[in-house]
Design a protein around this motif. Sequence first.
Motif, PDB file in Angstrom:
ATOM      1  N   TRP A   1      49.697  40.651  39.069  1.00 30.19           N
ATOM      2  CA  TRP A   1      49.352  41.647  39.045  1.00 30.19           C
ATOM      3  C   TRP A   1      48.192  42.707  38.095  1.00 30.19           C
ATOM      4  N   ILE A   2      47.040  42.458  38.283  1.00 30.80           N
ATOM      5  CA  ILE A   2      45.780  42.997  37.208  1.00 30.80           C
ATOM      6  C   ILE A   2      45.217  44.167  37.191  1.00 30.80           C
ATOM      7  N   ILE A   3      44.923  45.054  37.137  1.00 30.68           N
ATOM      8  CA  ILE A   3      45.021  46.506  36.889  1.00 30.68           C
ATOM      9  C   ILE A   3      43.578  46.523  36.318  1.00 30.68           C
ATOM     10  N   GLN A   4      42.660  46.776  37.475  1.00 31.04           N
ATOM     11  CA  GLN A   4      41.409  47.271  36.537  1.00 31.04           C
ATOM     12  C   GLN A   4      40.739  48.785  36.822  1.00 31.04           C
ATOM     13  N   ASP A   5      40.255  49.329  35.672  1.00 29.90           N
ATOM     14  CA  ASP A   5      40.352  50.802  35.659  1.00 29.90           C
ATOM     15  C   ASP A   5      38.554  51.107  35.441  1.00 29.90           C
ATOM     16  N   TYR A   6      38.719  51.934  36.459  1.00 27.22           N
ATOM     17  CA  TYR A   6      36.338  51.735  36.675  1.00 27.22           C
ATOM     18  C   TYR A   6      36.563  53.793  36.837  1.00 27.22           C
ATOM     19  N   GLY A   7      37.462  54.237  36.370  1.00 22.08           N
ATOM     20  CA  GLY A   7      37.734  56.087  36.459  1.00 22.08           C
ATOM     21  C   GLY A   7      37.730  56.308  37.194  1.00 22.08           C
ATOM     22  N   TYR A   8      36.688  55.882  38.263  1.00 16.56           N
ATOM     23  CA  TYR A   8      36.685  56.727  39.808  1.00 16.56           C
ATOM     24  C   TYR A   8      37.209  56.281  41.290  1.00 16.56           C
ATOM     25  N   LEU A   9      37.642  54.493  40.696  1.00 15.42           N
ATOM     26  CA  LEU A   9      38.353  53.671  41.070  1.00 15.42           C
ATOM     27  C   LEU A   9      38.955  52.423  40.216  1.00 15.42           C
ATOM     28  N   VAL A  10      40.029  52.451  40.977  1.00 15.55           N
ATOM     29  CA  VAL A  10      41.551  51.461  40.144  1.00 15.55           C
ATOM     30  C   VAL A  10      41.366  50.008  41.267  1.00 15.55           C
ATOM     31  N   VAL A  11      40.654  48.768  40.696  1.00 18.00           N
ATOM     32  CA  VAL A  11      41.168  47.538  41.303  1.00 18.00           C
ATOM     33  C   VAL A  11      42.487  47.017  41.239  1.00 18.00           C
ATOM     34  N   HIS A  12      43.551  46.526  42.446  1.00 13.79           N
ATOM     35  CA  HIS A  12      44.965  46.434  42.104  1.00 13.79           C
ATOM     36  C   HIS A  12      44.552  44.680  42.172  1.00 13.79           C
ATOM     37  N   ILE A  13      44.001  43.693  41.670  1.00 15.15           N
ATOM     38  CA  ILE A  13      44.490  42.317  42.230  1.00 15.15           C
ATOM     39  C   ILE A  13      45.862  41.605  42.110  1.00 15.15           C
ATOM     40  N   PHE A  14      46.668  41.679  43.061  1.00 12.58           N
ATOM     41  CA  PHE A  14      47.588  41.520  43.051  1.00 12.58           C
ATOM     42  C   PHE A  14      48.297  39.628  43.323  1.00 12.58           C
ATOM     43  N   LEU A  15      49.052  38.847  42.727  1.00 11.51           N
ATOM     44  CA  LEU A  15      49.387  37.855  43.866  1.00 11.51           C
ATOM     45  C   LEU A  15      50.300  38.251  45.070  1.00 11.51           C
ATOM     46  N   LYS A  16      50.038  36.886  45.769  1.00 10.14           N
ATOM     47  CA  LYS A  16      50.785  37.660  46.998  1.00 10.14           C
ATOM     48  C   LYS A  16      52.158  37.822  47.035  1.00 10.14           C
ATOM     49  N   GLU A  17      52.764  37.750  46.333  1.00 14.02           N
ATOM     50  CA  GLU A  17      54.297  37.913  46.414  1.00 14.02           C
ATOM     51  C   GLU A  17      54.334  39.480  45.306  1.00 14.02           C
ATOM     52  N   TYR A  18      53.484  39.682  44.814  1.00 16.07           N
ATOM     53  CA  TYR A  18      53.722  40.366  44.124  1.00 16.07           C
ATOM     54  C   TYR A  18      53.978  41.964  44.917  1.00 16.07           C
ATOM     55  N   ARG A  19      52.130  41.805  45.519  1.00 18.94           N
ATOM     56  CA  ARG A  19      51.761  42.662  46.901  1.00 18.94           C
ATOM     57  C   ARG A  19      53.042  42.716  47.923  1.00 18.94           C
ATOM     58  N   ASP A  20      53.305  41.745  47.508  1.00 16.38           N
ATOM     59  CA  ASP A  20      54.343  42.122  49.037  1.00 16.38           C
ATOM     60  C   ASP A  20      55.755  43.063  49.039  1.00 16.38           C
ATOM     61  N   PHE A  21      56.259  42.420  47.353  1.00 13.41           N
ATOM     62  CA  PHE A  21      57.618  43.379  47.185  1.00 13.41           C
ATOM     63  C   PHE A  21      56.680  44.476  46.019  1.00 13.41           C
ATOM     64  N   TYR A  22      55.935  45.134  45.939  1.00 11.99           N
ATOM     65  CA  TYR A  22      55.839  46.636  45.428  1.00 11.99           C
ATOM     66  C   TYR A  22      54.924  47.314  46.456  1.00 11.99           C
ATOM     67  N   ARG A  23      54.149  47.010  47.622  1.00 19.10           N
ATOM     68  CA  ARG A  23      54.072  47.594  48.975  1.00 19.10           C
ATOM     69  C   ARG A  23      53.365  48.990  47.971  1.00 19.10           C
ATOM     70  N   LEU A  24      51.634  48.207  47.577  1.00 22.94           N
ATOM     71  CA  LEU A  24      51.562  49.657  46.328  1.00 22.94           C
ATOM     72  C   LEU A  24      51.179  50.491  48.047  1.00 22.94           C
ATOM     73  N   GLU A  25      50.548  50.059  49.002  1.00 24.38           N
ATOM     74  CA  GLU A  25      49.795  50.921  49.837  1.00 24.38           C
ATOM     75  C   GLU A  25      50.918  51.474  51.030  1.00 24.38           C
ATOM     76  N   ASP A  26      52.002  50.738  51.214  1.00 25.79           N
ATOM     77  CA  ASP A  26      53.236  52.660  51.716  1.00 25.79           C
ATOM     78  C   ASP A  26      53.823  53.258  50.538  1.00 25.79           C
ATOM     79  N   LEU A  27      53.404  53.397  49.689  1.00 25.05           N
ATOM     80  CA  LEU A  27      52.868  54.434  48.691  1.00 25.05           C
ATOM     81  C   LEU A  27      52.211  55.381  48.968  1.00 25.05           C
TER      82      LEU A  27
END
Length: 163
Positions: free
Chosen positions: A118-144
């Motif tokens: 799970w790589i997080i890139q912070d550009y100030g006004y936007l933050v990019v979350h790049i997940f390994l597919k299994e980690y995205r399914d586990f953390y379900r960030l969009e559901d939060l």
Amino acid sequence: MGNFSSKIGFFALFCNYMKLPIWQGLILAFFLIIFVQTFINMITHDLRLIADAVYDKKGQNVVSLDLRAIDGAITDFFVVCDGSNTTQVGAIAENVAQKMKEEGHTLYRSQGEGNNFWIIQDYGYLVVHIFLKEYRDFYRLEDLWADVPRKEHKERTSRHGKE
């Protein structure tokens, strides 16, 4: 018609409150509209730039979440995507960082490159979350953030085409 006249009345009250002649208020409103439209175009461009950078490296499921209406949100937008293996996740992160740098954006902080789950890139006004597919399914960030506006960014069929 009533809606238009109420807007004119509000505008006249605003000019009176600011001690501006109507013509100066019109000029101010004109420049404010241009500024807001330019900002919206910039955000749209940057979200598309990130989506293209993800798809260039065969990433998947690019979604942006608009957090601007959330009081106390740490950023205006999240962009969430995934890759199928750690090498791909790293390649996506490198490509996003390179494309954003080419556009003049500063990467303030980045985390997760060591394991590429799970790589997080912070550009100030936007933050990019790049997940390994299994980690995205586990953390379900969009559901939060299910109550915020969400946009799915599809892969372009051609580099010069529209989304």
